[in-house]
Enzyme design. Structure first.
Site, short mmCIF file in Angstrom:
data_model
loop_
_atom_site.label_atom_id
_atom_site.label_comp_id
_atom_site.label_asym_id
_atom_site.label_seq_id
_atom_site.Cartn_x
_atom_site.Cartn_y
_atom_site.Cartn_z
N SER A 44 46.91 113.74 82.96
CA SER A 44 47.08 115.11 83.45
C SER A 44 45.89 116.02 83.13
O SER A 44 45.76 117.08 83.73
CB SER A 44 48.35 115.71 82.85
OG SER A 44 48.32 115.61 81.44
N ASP A 324 50.41 125.38 78.66
CA ASP A 324 51.78 125.03 78.29
C ASP A 324 51.74 124.38 76.91
O ASP A 324 50.77 124.60 76.16
CB ASP A 324 52.43 124.15 79.38
CG ASP A 324 51.69 122.83 79.59
OD1 ASP A 324 50.88 122.45 78.72
OD2 ASP A 324 51.93 122.17 80.62
N HIS A 327 48.84 121.25 77.65
CA HIS A 327 47.64 121.26 78.47
C HIS A 327 46.75 122.46 78.24
O HIS A 327 47.23 123.58 78.17
CB HIS A 327 48.05 121.19 79.95
CG HIS A 327 48.83 119.95 80.27
ND1 HIS A 327 50.18 119.97 80.50
CD2 HIS A 327 48.44 118.67 80.34
CE1 HIS A 327 50.59 118.72 80.73
NE2 HIS A 327 49.56 117.92 80.64
#
Ligand SMILES: *[C@@H]1O[C@H](CO)[C@@H](O)[C@H](O)[C@H]1NC(C)=O
Ligand SMILES: *[C@@H]1O[C@H](CO)[C@@H](O)[C@H](O)[C@H]1NC(C)=O
Length: 364
Positions: A44, A324, A327
């Protein structure tokens, strides 16, 4: 845009991180790229939308993700550009490398982004969240892309020549810990392996995968180490450390990172006509003067650590390291990308930074 970046950089200076070469990102736009192509593998931290159509909870195709991206929400797990996007700009690409899921024939010759949220070196990592494109699958996708490029160019010499000029980055391994080893109730690895053993089997599998990338024509390959996983807001919350990093998780990540550096040296020894390099994210995000980085999530987070869809988001994103609970924000990505591209010392990038990698020429 340039002024915006200066503001961002001075804002983050306040938090104790130094930023070099921010303007270069913008200055490069509109120039010829330093390399003809750029391929991106990983999780990610680099995903640019490959998970949007997969059946998984690991998706970022809703606000506030993408809130600062030029075209808004897109599947990136950050408010703006990822570390891969920013490195692309430093390389001189004036548009972002397209996700594998949607790349056209015209686009694949300048590179493809295979990154997939929750994916790992190991096949099963992230599986409790749903589907993901593991590194093995990403390499199979790359093999298909190489065939497509060969079919377009109809000349093996030309294709080989093209592929060896590209920059390849690989940023993976986080989910083999976060969404595997550190979840003993969902995965068996921590019952099977001690921490040292797990780092070792992971490094062995990674070596094979990096060799596959070489055999598919890659010659300039940057391998990213794990960041400070124990400082992610999600882990601090989970282990209730009162704002302190979870040291044993950082130690676990370090065991793996410590194997990556010799692995990269070994690959360079095995393949003298290629250059692998190790990027030390831990060093780049290490607090400068001992003061801890602010590590509260910027957005309202749900149970799994991702932003709540349409939830609230702080307005001073340029002062936050995390968007978040896992990340990094764009500003943190900017620091990481800048130092991966132009290292401040050989601890950031070894034996070379990505800027130096672009200047290597391989004839064989
Ligand atoms: C293939 O490409 C190489 C390098 O560009 C060129 O020298 C060669 O003539 C090409 N071969 C054919 C059959 O077109
Ligand atoms: C990466 O940087 C950290 C922090 O400076 C350092 O402790 C570690 O030894 C480095 N790792 C490698 C493999 O060079």
């Amino acid at each position: 845009m340039a002024r915006n970046l200066i503001l961002l950089s001075s804002a983050l200076l306040v938090t104790g991180l130094t930023l070099v070469g921010t303007l270069e990102v913008d200055d490069n736009i509109g120039t010829t790229p330093r390399v003809p192509c750029y391929f991106i593998f990983g999780d990610s931290l680099v995903d640019c939308g490959n998970n949007n159509d997969l059946e998984t909870l690991a998706k970022a195709n809703y606000p506030p993700y993408g809130i600062d991206f030029p075209t808004g929400v897109n599947g990136r797990f950050t408010n703006g550009r990822t570390i891969a996007d920013l490195i692309g700009q430093l390389l001189g690409f004036d548009t972002f490398i397209e996700p594998y899921a949607t790349a056209t024939d015209e686009e694949i010759c300048r590179g493809v982004n295979y990154g997939s949220g929750s994916a790992g070196i190991r096949e099963e990592s992230g599986s409790h969240l749903g589907d993901r494109v593991s590194l093995d699958r990403q390499l199979r996708n790359h093999e298909a892309i190489v065939s497509r490029i060969s079919a377009l160019q109809q000349n093996k010499t030309l294709t080989d020549d093209h592929l060896k000029k590209c920059i390849y980055i690989v940023n993976i391994g986080n989910n083999d810990y976060i969404n595997n080893y550190l979840m003993p109730d969902k995965y068996t690895t921590s019952h099977q392996y001690k921490m040292e053993e797990f780092a070792e089997v992971l490094a062995q599998q990674y070596t094979k995968q990096l060799k596959t990338l070489y055999h598919l024509g890659g010659r300039k390959i940057a391998v990213f180490g794990l960041g400070m996983l124990g400082c992610a807001p999600a882990e601090m919350e989970r282990f209730d450390t009162d704002g302190k990093c979870v040291d044993w998780i950082n130690d676990a990540a370090m065991l793996f990172n410590d194997r990556l550096k010799p692995l990269v040296d070994e690959l360079n020894f095995c393949f003298p006509n290629a250059r692998f390099t190790f990027i030390n994210l831990t060093n780049i995000l290490a607090p400068k003067h001992g003061e801890p980085l602010p590590n509260k999530p910027c957005c309202q987070v749900r149970q799994d650590g991702q932003c709540v869809p349409e939830g609230t988001c702080c307005s001073n994103r340029a002062l936050s390291v995390y968007l978040d609970s896992f990340h990094p924000t764009e500003i943190a990505n900017l620091v990481l990308a800048t130092r991966a591209y132009t290292a401040e010392s050989s601890v950031d990038a070894s034996p070379q930074d990505i800027g130096q990698l672009t200047r290597e020429v391989y004839d064989t």
